[in-house]
Enzyme design. Structure first.
Site, PDB file in Angstrom:
ATOM      1  N   ASP A 128       0.869  -1.175   0.000  1.00 25.61           N
ATOM      2  CA  ASP A 128       0.000   0.000   0.000  1.00 25.61           C
ATOM      3  C   ASP A 128       0.910   1.230   0.000  1.00 25.61           C
ATOM      4  O   ASP A 128       2.148   1.113  -0.103  1.00 25.61           O
ATOM      5  CB  ASP A 128      -0.994  -0.027   1.166  1.00 25.61           C
ATOM      6  CG  ASP A 128      -0.346   0.219   2.518  1.00 25.61           C
ATOM      7  OD1 ASP A 128       0.896   0.274   2.604  1.00 25.61           O
ATOM      8  OD2 ASP A 128      -1.086   0.361   3.513  1.00 25.61           O
ATOM      9  N   THR A 160       3.015  -1.622   8.659  1.00 24.54           N
ATOM     10  CA  THR A 160       3.393  -2.542   9.731  1.00 24.54           C
ATOM     11  C   THR A 160       3.660  -3.970   9.255  1.00 24.54           C
ATOM     12  O   THR A 160       4.285  -4.753   9.980  1.00 24.54           O
ATOM     13  CB  THR A 160       2.245  -2.642  10.751  1.00 24.54           C
ATOM     14  OG1 THR A 160       1.071  -3.104  10.044  1.00 24.54           O
ATOM     15  CG2 THR A 160       1.952  -1.289  11.401  1.00 24.54           C
ATOM     16  N   HIS A 213       9.517 -24.372   8.643  1.00 28.85           N
ATOM     17  CA  HIS A 213       8.456 -25.067   9.378  1.00 28.85           C
ATOM     18  C   HIS A 213       7.050 -24.825   8.833  1.00 28.85           C
ATOM     19  O   HIS A 213       6.209 -25.721   8.911  1.00 28.85           O
ATOM     20  CB  HIS A 213       8.492 -24.646  10.860  1.00 28.85           C
ATOM     21  CG  HIS A 213       9.642 -25.251  11.599  1.00 28.85           C
ATOM     22  ND1 HIS A 213       9.731 -25.230  12.972  1.00 28.85           N
ATOM     23  CD2 HIS A 213      10.757 -25.896  11.163  1.00 28.85           C
ATOM     24  CE1 HIS A 213      10.853 -25.838  13.349  1.00 28.85           C
ATOM     25  NE2 HIS A 213      11.502 -26.235  12.267  1.00 28.85           N
ATOM     26  N   HIS A 259       6.531 -31.383   9.778  1.00 31.56           N
ATOM     27  CA  HIS A 259       5.992 -30.054   9.470  1.00 31.56           C
ATOM     28  C   HIS A 259       4.980 -30.109   8.330  1.00 31.56           C
ATOM     29  O   HIS A 259       4.069 -29.294   8.270  1.00 31.56           O
ATOM     30  CB  HIS A 259       7.127 -29.082   9.155  1.00 31.56           C
ATOM     31  CG  HIS A 259       8.070 -28.927  10.304  1.00 31.56           C
ATOM     32  ND1 HIS A 259       7.687 -28.357  11.500  1.00 31.56           N
ATOM     33  CD2 HIS A 259       9.356 -29.325  10.465  1.00 31.56           C
ATOM     34  CE1 HIS A 259       8.696 -28.393  12.336  1.00 31.56           C
ATOM     35  NE2 HIS A 259       9.726 -28.980  11.746  1.00 31.56           N
TER      36      HIS A 259
HETATM   37  C1  RB5 Z   1      -2.099   2.520   6.439  1.00 30.13           C
HETATM   38  O1  RB5 Z   1      -2.231   3.701   7.110  1.00 30.13           O
HETATM   39  C2  RB5 Z   1      -1.768   1.400   7.403  1.00 30.13           C
HETATM   40  O2  RB5 Z   1      -2.885   1.140   8.185  1.00 30.13           O
HETATM   41  C3  RB5 Z   1      -1.330   0.205   6.619  1.00 30.13           C
HETATM   42  O3  RB5 Z   1      -0.182   0.510   5.896  1.00 30.13           O
HETATM   43  C4  RB5 Z   1      -0.996  -1.058   7.394  1.00 30.13           C
HETATM   44  O4  RB5 Z   1       0.036  -0.869   8.286  1.00 30.13           O
HETATM   45  C5  RB5 Z   1      -2.136  -1.782   7.996  1.00 30.13           C
HETATM   46  O5  RB5 Z   1      -1.993  -2.783   8.682  1.00 30.13           O
END
Ligand code: RB5
Length: 149
Positions: free
Chosen positions: A8, A67, A98, A133
């Site tokens: 994204d 994230t 695994h 596994h």
């Molecule tokens: C976008 O703002 C953010 O929510 C996205 O990049 C991501 O980290 C979502 O889990």
């Protein structure tokens, strides 16, 4: 080997950096977007790249967001996908050994560009161990197919 890449807006720069790394290593990829830092919805991009892995168009996926968490949730809802958020070398190695993970997820605000390249290299180079596994990975597929364990 062909890699499905997606991100994204929150990881657009990380995806571009990974593209350059794959190019330097001569590894083929398909970039499923996004294509700028304009705000987009991560499930759309995670989905299209995960589908490419699930249908065999690509061998593995590398999917990123701020994230790594949101894209992993989206990718793991696609049948046949085992997506893992990795933040260090051990996780990238173990999820291949695994879990037979087929999608690597990372967060641009979590890993450095350099570490991300290292995790991609480890993920792509590490084989699945199989054996006990395989039974566990088969159980994941059973869950996906609605079985009660
Ligand atoms: C976008 O703002 C953010 O929510 C996205 O990049 C991501 O980290 C979502 O889990």
């Amino acid at each position: 080997m062909k890699i499905a890449l997606a991100s994204d807006h929150g990881a657009f720069e990380l995806k571009e950096s990974i593209k350059k790394h794959l190019e330097e290593k001569g590894i083929a990829y398909e970039d499923f977007g996004c294509y700028s830092k304009e705000s987009v919805d991560y499930p759309r991009f995670a989905y299209i790249a995960a589908k490419a892995v699930a249908d065999g168009t690509c061998d593995y996926g590398v999917i990123c967001c701020t994230t790594g968490l949101g894209v992993s949730m989206a990718a793991n809802k696609v049948k046949g996908i085992r997506a893992a958020v990795c933040t260090n070398e051990m996780l990238a190695e173990m999820t291949r050994r695994h879990n037979n993970a087929n999608v690597l997820c990372m967060g641009q605000n979590v890993v450095s560009f350099e570490l991300a390249n290292t995790l991609v290299d480890i993920f792509l180079a590490t084989p699945f161990e199989g054996g006990r596994h395989q039974r566990r990975v088969d159980l994941l597929t059973d869950i996906e197919n609605g079985a009660a364990l």
